[in-house]
Write a protein that holds these residues in place. Sequence first.
Motif, PDB file in Angstrom:
ATOM      1  N   ASN A  21       2.253  -2.489   8.956  1.00 51.37           N
ATOM      2  CA  ASN A  21       2.302  -2.309   7.458  1.00 51.37           C
ATOM      3  C   ASN A  21       1.637  -1.310   6.654  1.00 51.37           C
ATOM      4  OD1 ASN A  21      -0.440  -3.076   7.390  1.00 51.37           O
ATOM      5  ND2 ASN A  21       0.101  -5.016   6.097  1.00 51.37           N
ATOM      6  N   GLY A  22       1.086  -0.168   7.637  1.00 48.83           N
ATOM      7  CA  GLY A  22       0.401   0.922   7.003  1.00 48.83           C
ATOM      8  C   GLY A  22      -0.994   0.635   7.383  1.00 48.83           C
ATOM      9  N   ASP A  23      -1.612  -0.323   8.264  1.00 46.51           N
ATOM     10  CA  ASP A  23      -2.912  -0.686   8.456  1.00 46.51           C
ATOM     11  C   ASP A  23      -3.786  -1.435   7.076  1.00 46.51           C
ATOM     12  OD1 ASP A  23      -5.166  -1.214  10.108  1.00 46.51           O
ATOM     13  OD2 ASP A  23      -6.086   0.626   9.549  1.00 46.51           O
ATOM     14  N   TYR A  24      -3.113  -2.266   6.607  1.00 46.60           N
ATOM     15  CA  TYR A  24      -3.739  -3.189   5.480  1.00 46.60           C
ATOM     16  C   TYR A  24      -3.635  -4.558   6.038  1.00 46.60           C
ATOM     17  CZ  TYR A  24      -2.621   0.724   2.480  1.00 46.60           C
ATOM     18  OH  TYR A  24      -2.376   2.016   1.876  1.00 46.60           O
ATOM     19  N   ALA A  25      -4.679  -5.331   5.092  1.00 46.89           N
ATOM     20  CA  ALA A  25      -4.395  -6.789   5.321  1.00 46.89           C
ATOM     21  C   ALA A  25      -2.998  -7.202   4.919  1.00 46.89           C
ATOM     22  CB  ALA A  25      -5.536  -7.604   4.508  1.00 46.89           C
ATOM     23  N   PRO A  26      -2.328  -8.338   5.470  1.00 48.62           N
ATOM     24  CA  PRO A  26      -0.844  -8.680   5.113  1.00 48.62           C
ATOM     25  C   PRO A  26      -0.976  -8.762   3.521  1.00 48.62           C
ATOM     26  CG  PRO A  26      -1.580  -9.899   7.199  1.00 48.62           C
ATOM     27  CD  PRO A  26      -3.023  -9.230   6.636  1.00 48.62           C
ATOM     28  N   HIS A  27       0.225  -8.277   3.037  1.00 46.11           N
ATOM     29  CA  HIS A  27       0.461  -8.478   1.677  1.00 46.11           C
ATOM     30  C   HIS A  27       1.760  -7.550   1.184  1.00 46.11           C
ATOM     31  CE1 HIS A  27      -1.108  -4.058   1.556  1.00 46.11           C
ATOM     32  NE2 HIS A  27      -0.590  -4.296  -0.033  1.00 46.11           N
ATOM     33  N   LEU A  28       2.327  -8.311   0.136  1.00 47.48           N
ATOM     34  CA  LEU A  28       3.690  -7.632  -0.287  1.00 47.48           C
ATOM     35  C   LEU A  28       3.234  -6.485  -1.376  1.00 47.48           C
ATOM     36  CD1 LEU A  28       6.775  -7.488  -0.519  1.00 47.48           C
ATOM     37  CD2 LEU A  28       6.597  -9.428  -2.411  1.00 47.48           C
ATOM     38  N   HIS A  29       3.659  -5.414  -1.359  1.00 47.25           N
ATOM     39  CA  HIS A  29       3.495  -4.615  -2.330  1.00 47.25           C
ATOM     40  C   HIS A  29       4.876  -4.703  -3.500  1.00 47.25           C
ATOM     41  CE1 HIS A  29       2.686  -0.789  -4.662  1.00 47.25           C
ATOM     42  NE2 HIS A  29       4.139  -0.719  -4.930  1.00 47.25           N
ATOM     43  N   PHE A  30       5.040  -5.264  -4.443  1.00 49.98           N
ATOM     44  CA  PHE A  30       6.082  -5.228  -5.299  1.00 49.98           C
ATOM     45  C   PHE A  30       5.966  -4.343  -6.339  1.00 49.98           C
ATOM     46  CE2 PHE A  30       8.490  -7.613  -8.526  1.00 49.98           C
ATOM     47  CZ  PHE A  30       9.678  -7.644  -8.369  1.00 49.98           C
ATOM     48  N   GLN A  31       7.159  -3.856  -6.670  1.00 58.54           N
ATOM     49  CA  GLN A  31       7.254  -2.768  -7.674  1.00 58.54           C
ATOM     50  C   GLN A  31       8.392  -2.577  -8.377  1.00 58.54           C
ATOM     51  OE1 GLN A  31       5.209   1.112  -6.634  1.00 58.54           O
ATOM     52  NE2 GLN A  31       6.453   2.057  -7.939  1.00 58.54           N
ATOM     53  N   LEU A  32       8.414  -2.429  -9.668  1.00 60.19           N
ATOM     54  CA  LEU A  32       9.727  -2.001 -10.489  1.00 60.19           C
ATOM     55  C   LEU A  32       9.823  -0.628 -10.715  1.00 60.19           C
ATOM     56  CD1 LEU A  32       9.718  -5.072 -13.047  1.00 60.19           C
ATOM     57  CD2 LEU A  32      10.954  -4.859 -10.903  1.00 60.19           C
ATOM     58  N   ILE A  33      11.041  -0.017 -10.562  1.00 58.62           N
ATOM     59  CA  ILE A  33      11.416   1.151 -10.778  1.00 58.62           C
ATOM     60  C   ILE A  33      12.600   1.418 -11.616  1.00 58.62           C
ATOM     61  CG2 ILE A  33      11.902   3.532  -9.628  1.00 58.62           C
ATOM     62  CD1 ILE A  33      11.101   1.938  -7.081  1.00 58.62           C
ATOM     63  N   ILE A  34      12.526   2.351 -12.660  1.00 55.91           N
ATOM     64  CA  ILE A  34      13.921   2.493 -13.667  1.00 55.91           C
ATOM     65  C   ILE A  34      14.718   3.431 -13.027  1.00 55.91           C
ATOM     66  CG2 ILE A  34      14.703   3.063 -16.033  1.00 55.91           C
ATOM     67  CD1 ILE A  34      12.764   0.321 -15.572  1.00 55.91           C
ATOM     68  N   ASP A  35      13.913   4.749 -12.807  1.00 59.84           N
ATOM     69  CA  ASP A  35      14.721   6.015 -12.093  1.00 59.84           C
ATOM     70  C   ASP A  35      14.575   6.183 -10.819  1.00 59.84           C
ATOM     71  OD1 ASP A  35      16.236   8.286 -11.634  1.00 59.84           O
ATOM     72  OD2 ASP A  35      15.396   9.259 -13.123  1.00 59.84           O
ATOM     73  N   ILE A  36      15.250   5.797  -9.698  1.00 61.34           N
ATOM     74  CA  ILE A  36      14.715   5.766  -8.136  1.00 61.34           C
ATOM     75  C   ILE A  36      14.660   7.255  -8.050  1.00 61.34           C
ATOM     76  CG2 ILE A  36      16.937   5.735  -7.290  1.00 61.34           C
ATOM     77  CD1 ILE A  36      13.897   3.716  -6.060  1.00 61.34           C
ATOM     78  N   GLU A  37      15.291   8.082  -8.737  1.00 65.41           N
ATOM     79  CA  GLU A  37      15.520   9.602  -8.565  1.00 65.41           C
ATOM     80  C   GLU A  37      16.191   9.746  -7.244  1.00 65.41           C
ATOM     81  OE1 GLU A  37      11.638  11.757  -9.593  1.00 65.41           O
ATOM     82  OE2 GLU A  37      10.770   9.637  -9.663  1.00 65.41           O
ATOM     83  N   ASP A  38      15.578  10.518  -6.157  1.00 63.96           N
ATOM     84  CA  ASP A  38      16.503  10.912  -5.061  1.00 63.96           C
ATOM     85  C   ASP A  38      15.833  10.082  -3.668  1.00 63.96           C
ATOM     86  OD1 ASP A  38      18.295  12.525  -6.193  1.00 63.96           O
ATOM     87  OD2 ASP A  38      17.063  14.386  -5.931  1.00 63.96           O
ATOM     88  N   TYR A  39      14.944   9.262  -4.123  1.00 66.75           N
ATOM     89  CA  TYR A  39      14.295   8.347  -3.178  1.00 66.75           C
ATOM     90  C   TYR A  39      15.198   7.309  -2.470  1.00 66.75           C
ATOM     91  CZ  TYR A  39       9.706  10.355  -4.398  1.00 66.75           C
ATOM     92  OH  TYR A  39       8.657  11.409  -4.679  1.00 66.75           O
ATOM     93  N   LYS A  40      15.121   7.208  -1.128  1.00 63.53           N
ATOM     94  CA  LYS A  40      15.685   6.192  -0.354  1.00 63.53           C
ATOM     95  C   LYS A  40      14.689   5.424   0.767  1.00 63.53           C
ATOM     96  CE  LYS A  40      20.059   8.416  -0.381  1.00 63.53           C
ATOM     97  NZ  LYS A  40      20.663   7.461  -1.567  1.00 63.53           N
ATOM     98  N   GLY A  41      14.570   4.261   0.284  1.00 66.21           N
ATOM     99  CA  GLY A  41      13.914   3.351   1.167  1.00 66.21           C
ATOM    100  C   GLY A  41      12.540   3.937   1.000  1.00 66.21           C
ATOM    101  N   ASP A  42      11.921   4.456  -0.097  1.00 66.12           N
ATOM    102  CA  ASP A  42      10.433   4.827  -0.361  1.00 66.12           C
ATOM    103  C   ASP A  42      10.599   5.078  -2.100  1.00 66.12           C
ATOM    104  OD1 ASP A  42       7.837   5.688  -0.159  1.00 66.12           O
ATOM    105  OD2 ASP A  42       8.349   7.438   0.653  1.00 66.12           O
ATOM    106  N   TYR A  43       9.377   5.023  -2.357  1.00 66.04           N
ATOM    107  CA  TYR A  43       9.085   5.654  -3.770  1.00 66.04           C
ATOM    108  C   TYR A  43       7.412   5.493  -3.991  1.00 66.04           C
ATOM    109  CZ  TYR A  43       9.874   6.648  -8.811  1.00 66.04           C
ATOM    110  OH  TYR A  43       9.743   7.384  -9.790  1.00 66.04           O
ATOM    111  N   PRO A  44       6.944   6.457  -4.711  1.00 64.99           N
ATOM    112  CA  PRO A  44       5.530   6.409  -4.667  1.00 64.99           C
ATOM    113  C   PRO A  44       5.169   5.065  -5.502  1.00 64.99           C
ATOM    114  CG  PRO A  44       6.279   8.519  -5.627  1.00 64.99           C
ATOM    115  CD  PRO A  44       7.620   7.625  -5.273  1.00 64.99           C
ATOM    116  N   GLY A  45       3.918   4.468  -4.874  1.00 63.25           N
ATOM    117  CA  GLY A  45       3.373   3.413  -4.956  1.00 63.25           C
ATOM    118  C   GLY A  45       2.103   3.556  -5.851  1.00 63.25           C
TER     119      GLY A  45
END
Length: 232
Positions: A176-200
């Motif tokens: 998971n990127g070397d973190y303690a287990p957790h969910l990163h939950f984020q809302l995005i209005i315009d996804i732009e050209d991203y797929k499977g990723d977006y700046p968090g």
Amino acid sequence: MTDFLSNISQKPLYVIDASIPFSEYIPISIAASNKELTFDVSSSKEWEAYLENYFLKHKKTVAFGGYLEIRDIYSRSEHFNKLSEENQRNIHLGVDLWCDAGTDILAVLDGEIHSFKNNVNYGDYGPTIIIKHSIEGNEFYSLYGHLSLESLEDISVGKKVKQEEKIGTLGDSSVNGDYAPHLHFQLIIDIEDYKGDYPGVSSKKTLDFYKENCPNPNLLLKLSNETNINKF
């Protein structure tokens, strides 16, 4: 859009195992300003120990928080760290829900799979799923980061999902990127050209844009205070 998102539901919405009642949730801060964080914040193992003690102390199961927190943890990774303070990405754009690896992850609302990807940079999301939502003519996206590898095995772009449908499970520090287990939950209005990723995580320089494009997930989750949580 913020008023629309806030009015979708008057009750908190689930994004992790719905058998865990909201009374088991507790706020947590991992901001740089939190003086309790006296351990090595670059170590996932020390984070896990801190969280275990936090849960035991408060007799809770899930810790949540983090929208627009300024954090030190990202300085360990070149993926986020820049030379100038203005360009350093250390302002968190989602809500984190800290709980056990393997916990079921749920779609927050009806939608369809927009994209998915294993983001393998050190300190990145690891396995990630993005869902597209179309409600009353409004389109927006929800991002679920730090999942297990198994979460990406039986998935396809365009697949319909229902609110509270299981879409994956939470990953551990090995994926998971070397973190303690957790969910990163984020809302995005315009996804732009991203797929499977977006700046968090944002820098100070880009924060005005991201605050508009990534509204507070608590507009849906409604986990912003314990009084509200313990009603349900």
